[in-house]
Enzyme design. Structure first.
Site, PDB file in Angstrom:
ATOM      1  N   ASP A   1      -5.774   7.956  10.103  1.00 40.55           N
ATOM      2  CA  ASP A   1      -4.479   7.955  10.280  1.00 40.55           C
ATOM      3  C   ASP A   1      -4.286   8.282  11.959  1.00 40.55           C
ATOM      4  OD1 ASP A   1      -3.953   6.852   7.616  1.00 40.55           O
ATOM      5  OD2 ASP A   1      -3.370   8.918   7.209  1.00 40.55           O
TER       6      ASP A   1
ATOM      7  N   GLU B   1       0.760  -1.219  -0.137  1.00 42.43           N
ATOM      8  CA  GLU B   1      -0.004  -0.207  -0.112  1.00 42.43           C
ATOM      9  C   GLU B   1       0.842   1.282   0.082  1.00 42.43           C
ATOM     10  OE1 GLU B   1      -2.940   1.019   2.778  1.00 42.43           O
ATOM     11  OE2 GLU B   1      -3.144  -1.305   3.528  1.00 42.43           O
TER      12      GLU B   1
END
Length: 273
Positions: free
Chosen positions: A57, A46
């Site tokens: 995140d 990724e």
């Protein structure tokens, strides 16, 4: 990407998906780092597209992404990073929030990602109900479109996500943001079971996995194990310690090799497939 999961299933193991943001510690350094993932045992890589307002995140990935943005990383750099992974033969996905795709141009982004050799993209903040243009663009470009589910997702929501996901379904192991944790949590196995009740699409579990032991645990019930924060943390710590790029790469390879060994010795739990 489906072939990667099919081969792993035939081997009785899970797929290891490794995440790093493009542009950290530099564009060239980020390219070297993602190539290290591919060469050290990650089955899928990724590539994160750094974004100024990430909702998923945690602090580790935010710190690296913020540094990449301050150092001038661009979407073109992200695509160059994808290309560097693709030439190794390991599938490369872009992990990106929707705003950068929309600003770049939906059709143009899908076209340029495919031209770079990308296998698809993960779009954590794009609801399936609003994904029509993206699904059309990725279908035209031959890309996989990966969507997320969470422990809070209803059965109807799981079915809706499953209907539009290609490649695999990203199952968030718990509620919250990315980050390493001491335990993955029992919710992950239950969520995987619920997703499997509505689709045959592979399920990869992320959020919290950081050790070979945790990788083996998740590999016991999921088709894929996604690791991000533990890998990004290694690069952050190397930079803060003043280590040279070669040392950081060696550390990264060691972590990936351990995780790759973990997914190859799954702890029996919920049968895959």
């Amino acid at each position: 990407m489906s072939q990667v999961f099919a081969r792993a299933r035939a081997d009785g193991r899970a797929v290891l998906v490794g995440y790093l943001p493009a542009g950290f510690p530099s564009v060239a350094g980020g390219i070297a780092a993602v190539r290290a993932l591919a060469e050290a045992g990650a089955d899928v890589v990724e590539v994160g597209l750094p974004y100024s307002d990430p909702t998923m995140d945690g602090p580790v990935i935010q710190a690296a992404s913020d540094a990449a943005l301050r150092r001038g990383v661009t979407t073109a750099d992200v695509l160059r990073t994808v290309e560097a992974v693709a030439v190794t033969g390991v599938p490369a996905l872009v992990m990106t929030y929707w705003n950068p795709i929309e600003r770049y141009g939906v059709d143009a982004f899908a076209r340029d990602l495919a031209a770079a050799g990308g296998a698809g993209a993960i779009t954590p903040d794009l609801p399936p109900e609003e994904a029509g243009p993206w699904l059309a663009a990725t279908a035209d470009a031959g890309l996989d479109s990966v969507f997320l589910v969470a422990p809070s997702s209803t059965d109807a929501r799981l079915a809706r996500v499953a209907a539009v996901s290609k490649g695999f379904i990203y199952a968030a192991s718990l509620m919250g943001v990315t980050g390493t944790r001491e335990r993955v949590g029992a919710q992950a196995a239950d969520l995987t079971r619920r997703v499997r009740a509505v689709t045959d699409t592979p399920v990869a579990v992320g959020l919290g996995v950081s050790t070979p032991e945790q990788a083996a645990e998740v590999a016991g019930f999921a088709d894929g194990v996604i690791v991000g924060s533990a890998l990004v943390k290694a690069l952050l710590e190397a930079e803060r310690a003043g280590a040279d790029p070669g040392e950081a790469e060696v550390a990264l390879r060691g972590i990936v090799a351990g995780l790759a060994a973990g997914v190859r010795r799954p702890e029996p739990s919920v049968p895959r497939g």
